[in-house]
Design a protein around this motif. Structure first.
Motif, PDB file in Angstrom:
ATOM      1  N   THR A 148       0.824  -1.211   0.000  1.00 30.36           N
ATOM      2  CA  THR A 148       0.000   0.000   0.000  1.00 30.36           C
ATOM      3  C   THR A 148       0.859   1.262   0.000  1.00 30.36           C
ATOM      4  O   THR A 148       0.356   2.352  -0.207  1.00 30.36           O
ATOM      5  CB  THR A 148      -0.922   0.037   1.240  1.00 30.36           C
ATOM      6  OG1 THR A 148      -0.110  -0.005   2.419  1.00 30.36           O
ATOM      7  CG2 THR A 148      -1.894  -1.131   1.237  1.00 30.36           C
ATOM      8  N   THR A 172       1.230   2.226  -9.453  1.00 32.83           N
ATOM      9  CA  THR A 172       0.141   1.253  -9.362  1.00 32.83           C
ATOM     10  C   THR A 172       0.558  -0.050 -10.040  1.00 32.83           C
ATOM     11  O   THR A 172       1.508  -0.089 -10.829  1.00 32.83           O
ATOM     12  CB  THR A 172      -1.154   1.767 -10.013  1.00 32.83           C
ATOM     13  OG1 THR A 172      -0.967   1.840 -11.425  1.00 32.83           O
ATOM     14  CG2 THR A 172      -1.563   3.119  -9.446  1.00 32.83           C
ATOM     15  N   PRO A 231      -4.771   0.922  -6.250  1.00 31.31           N
ATOM     16  CA  PRO A 231      -5.370   2.188  -5.813  1.00 31.31           C
ATOM     17  C   PRO A 231      -6.598   1.961  -4.915  1.00 31.31           C
ATOM     18  O   PRO A 231      -7.406   1.065  -5.161  1.00 31.31           O
ATOM     19  CB  PRO A 231      -5.790   2.859  -7.122  1.00 31.31           C
ATOM     20  CG  PRO A 231      -4.950   2.215  -8.170  1.00 31.31           C
ATOM     21  CD  PRO A 231      -4.742   0.804  -7.702  1.00 31.31           C
ATOM     22  N   MET A 232      -6.691   2.766  -3.871  1.00 27.57           N
ATOM     23  CA  MET A 232      -7.814   2.739  -2.933  1.00 27.57           C
ATOM     24  C   MET A 232      -8.045   4.156  -2.429  1.00 27.57           C
ATOM     25  O   MET A 232      -7.153   4.994  -2.535  1.00 27.57           O
ATOM     26  CB  MET A 232      -7.486   1.846  -1.723  1.00 27.57           C
ATOM     27  CG  MET A 232      -7.290   0.392  -2.039  1.00 27.57           C
ATOM     28  SD  MET A 232      -6.729  -0.521  -0.580  1.00 27.57           S
ATOM     29  CE  MET A 232      -5.029   0.035  -0.477  1.00 27.57           C
ATOM     30  N   ILE A 233      -9.187   4.391  -1.834  1.00 35.54           N
ATOM     31  CA  ILE A 233      -9.410   5.690  -1.194  1.00 35.54           C
ATOM     32  C   ILE A 233      -8.597   5.742   0.099  1.00 35.54           C
ATOM     33  O   ILE A 233      -8.203   4.711   0.644  1.00 35.54           O
ATOM     34  CB  ILE A 233     -10.911   5.950  -0.944  1.00 35.54           C
ATOM     35  CG1 ILE A 233     -11.509   4.894   0.001  1.00 35.54           C
ATOM     36  CG2 ILE A 233     -11.681   6.003  -2.255  1.00 35.54           C
ATOM     37  CD1 ILE A 233     -12.929   5.200   0.430  1.00 35.54           C
ATOM     38  N   ASN A 234      -8.343   6.950   0.584  1.00 34.40           N
ATOM     39  CA  ASN A 234      -7.467   7.137   1.745  1.00 34.40           C
ATOM     40  C   ASN A 234      -7.953   6.482   3.024  1.00 34.40           C
ATOM     41  O   ASN A 234      -7.155   6.118   3.871  1.00 34.40           O
ATOM     42  CB  ASN A 234      -7.266   8.632   2.012  1.00 34.40           C
ATOM     43  CG  ASN A 234      -6.381   9.265   0.966  1.00 34.40           C
ATOM     44  OD1 ASN A 234      -5.618   8.592   0.295  1.00 34.40           O
ATOM     45  ND2 ASN A 234      -6.501  10.571   0.814  1.00 34.40           N
ATOM     46  N   GLU A 235      -9.254   6.360   3.211  1.00 28.93           N
ATOM     47  CA  GLU A 235      -9.790   5.861   4.473  1.00 28.93           C
ATOM     48  C   GLU A 235      -9.599   4.353   4.669  1.00 28.93           C
ATOM     49  O   GLU A 235      -9.810   3.837   5.751  1.00 28.93           O
ATOM     50  CB  GLU A 235     -11.290   6.183   4.590  1.00 28.93           C
ATOM     51  CG  GLU A 235     -11.573   7.673   4.713  1.00 28.93           C
ATOM     52  CD  GLU A 235     -11.527   8.419   3.397  1.00 28.93           C
ATOM     53  OE1 GLU A 235     -11.649   7.783   2.327  1.00 28.93           O
ATOM     54  OE2 GLU A 235     -11.340   9.651   3.423  1.00 28.93           O
ATOM     55  N   ILE A 236      -9.206   3.639   3.626  1.00 30.49           N
ATOM     56  CA  ILE A 236      -9.056   2.191   3.697  1.00 30.49           C
ATOM     57  C   ILE A 236      -7.584   1.845   3.880  1.00 30.49           C
ATOM     58  O   ILE A 236      -6.731   2.289   3.119  1.00 30.49           O
ATOM     59  CB  ILE A 236      -9.599   1.516   2.410  1.00 30.49           C
ATOM     60  CG1 ILE A 236     -11.081   1.860   2.218  1.00 30.49           C
ATOM     61  CG2 ILE A 236      -9.383   0.023   2.438  1.00 30.49           C
ATOM     62  CD1 ILE A 236     -11.990   1.364   3.315  1.00 30.49           C
TER      63      ILE A 236
END
Length: 166
Positions: free
Chosen positions: A82, A87, A124-129
């Motif tokens: 992460t 990517t 790629p993921m959103i910041n909260e995960i």
């Protein structure tokens, strides 16, 4: 023929490793397990997740990371983390490359990542995960590597049981 390799560095959860083993069997991918493992390879949960495919799995275990490197000296390794800047779709996966994933609770140690920063990739993921499930992450990156290698030696068309495609 493309023969990819998945490497799990100190996996902790038997169900994840079982699911990954099943994915490796379905794709003719070799699985490499680097100890210490958070479970026994004979555990029911591991075999249940891998179902009856575990016996068909091409799997090798190693005492530690150094043992893995010594036994695979020419391995082209991509490090899934992460923390990467690139990517997983930004690189070209060679047909015999290795894709390493770290343990569920901590990932790959940062010292290893810094030694190989040019080969680190992320999903790629959103910041909260914090992260995706390990077996899902392996499937995502492995199938991209297989796609880039044109799904070499894989069945590309399915069949209906009671009908025919026309």
């Amino acid at each position: 023929m493309a023969k990819l390799n998945i490497v799990l560095l100190e996996p902790e959860i038997p169900a994840n490793t079982g699911n990954i083993g099943r994915t490796c069997v379905a794709t003719d991918t070799k699985l490499h397990l680097i100890e210490p493992l958070g479970f026994s390879l004979s555990e029911k949960a591991l075999k249940r997740a891998g179902m009856d495919y575990w016996k068909d799995l091409d799997v090798t275990t190693y005492l530690d990371y150094e043992d893995f490197l010594e036994k695979n000296p020419n391995a082209k390794i991509y490090y899934a983390t992460t923390k990467a800047l690139k990517t997983y779709t930004d690189v070209q996966y060679e047909e015999d490359c290795y894709i390493m994933f770290g343990k569920e609770s901590a990932g790959i140690p940062e010292e290893i990542l810094m030694e190989h920063k040019e080969n680190c990739v992320r999903i790629p993921m959103i910041n909260e995960i914090r992260s995706l499930n390990l077996s899902n992450s392996v499937a995502i990156v492995l199938y991209e590597a297989l796609r880039q290698n044109h799904f070499d030696h894989m069945q590309l068309q399915g069949q209906l049981h009671n009908h025919t495609w026309e």
